[in-house]
Design an enzyme around this catalytic site. Structure first.
Site, short mmCIF file in Angstrom:
data_model
loop_
_atom_site.label_atom_id
_atom_site.label_comp_id
_atom_site.label_asym_id
_atom_site.label_seq_id
_atom_site.Cartn_x
_atom_site.Cartn_y
_atom_site.Cartn_z
N HIS A 112 59.05 52.89 24.25
CA HIS A 112 58.72 51.76 23.69
C HIS A 112 57.98 50.80 24.60
O HIS A 112 57.10 49.79 24.30
CB HIS A 112 60.13 51.28 23.32
CG HIS A 112 60.85 50.09 22.99
ND1 HIS A 112 60.97 49.78 21.73
CD2 HIS A 112 60.49 48.77 23.70
CE1 HIS A 112 61.25 48.52 21.51
NE2 HIS A 112 60.34 48.09 22.47
N GLU A 113 58.22 50.51 26.09
CA GLU A 113 58.02 49.52 27.21
C GLU A 113 56.48 50.36 27.29
O GLU A 113 55.68 49.57 27.69
CB GLU A 113 58.67 50.13 28.24
CG GLU A 113 59.78 49.58 28.58
CD GLU A 113 60.28 48.70 27.26
OE1 GLU A 113 59.63 47.80 27.83
OE2 GLU A 113 61.21 48.53 26.51
N HIS B 94 54.66 48.34 24.25
CA HIS B 94 54.21 46.33 25.13
C HIS B 94 53.07 45.59 25.69
O HIS B 94 52.05 45.75 25.00
CB HIS B 94 55.65 46.12 25.46
CG HIS B 94 57.30 46.06 24.60
ND1 HIS B 94 56.57 44.46 23.75
CD2 HIS B 94 58.14 46.04 24.87
CE1 HIS B 94 57.78 44.62 23.53
NE2 HIS B 94 59.08 45.53 23.96
#
Ligand SMILES: [Zn+2]
Length: 176
Positions: free
Chosen positions: A136-137, A140
């Protein structure tokens, strides 16, 4: 310094972050800002992009360590995935998209390498929650949000809510 978390609709969230030299003052500042911001929000993980720094850095708070005093944020500078294995399909949320939780398909196990603040490359292997957070990170840092990975049908259902979050941001754009 504690920073404001950028919300959906802020165009910075759609930009691709650049690698950064771990020993530079910039990297130190980005890491410190991430740590200060995450702590206050008592959240699990945060990427530099979310606080407006377009550098390839994210941190993960090791919440699986029970004693909170012993938790030290794990710092990932210039992360690169080495291996993906299996699959998980779990609910995910994002500090930049408040109050929306949707199931997202991710690899169940990951292996990645990243630099620490001394510039040393370290290898991390993890599964479940850790693997999900790392993916997820890292997304980003490539301008990708978890809502990009849900089904078009679910996205359509959320359209109103997502539009509402975007419209509260200064540089709001339509979400579709
Ligand atoms: Zn997020």
């Amino acid at each position: 310094m504690k920073k404001k978390i950028r919300l959906l609709g802020d165009e910075v969230l759609r930009k691709i972050a650049e690698p950064v030299s771990p020993e530079s003052d910039v990297a130190k500042k980005v890491v410190q800002d991430l740590i200060d911001t995450l702590k206050v929000n008592e959240e699990f993980a945060l990427a530099a992009t979310q606080i407006g720094h377009l550098h390839r850095v994210f941190i993960i708070n090791p919440i699986w360590i029970e004693d909170e005093k012993k938790r030290k944020p794990m710092i990932f500078i210039n992360p690169e995935f080495l291996e993906f294995e299996g699959e998980q399909y779990e609910l995910e949320g994002c500090l930049s998209i408040p109050e929306i939780f949707e199931k997202v398909k991710r690899a169940y196990k990951v292996k990645l390498k990243a630099q620490d603040l001394s510039g040393t490359w370290r290898t991390y292997s993890g599964k479940g929650l850790f693997a999900r957070a790392a993916q997820h990170e890292n997304d980003h840092l490539d301008g990708i949000l978890f809502i990009d990975k849900i089904s078009p049908f679910r996205r359509k259902l959320l359209h109103g809510k997502l539009k509402k979050i975007s419209s509260t941001t200064k540089d709001g754009v339509n979400v579709g």
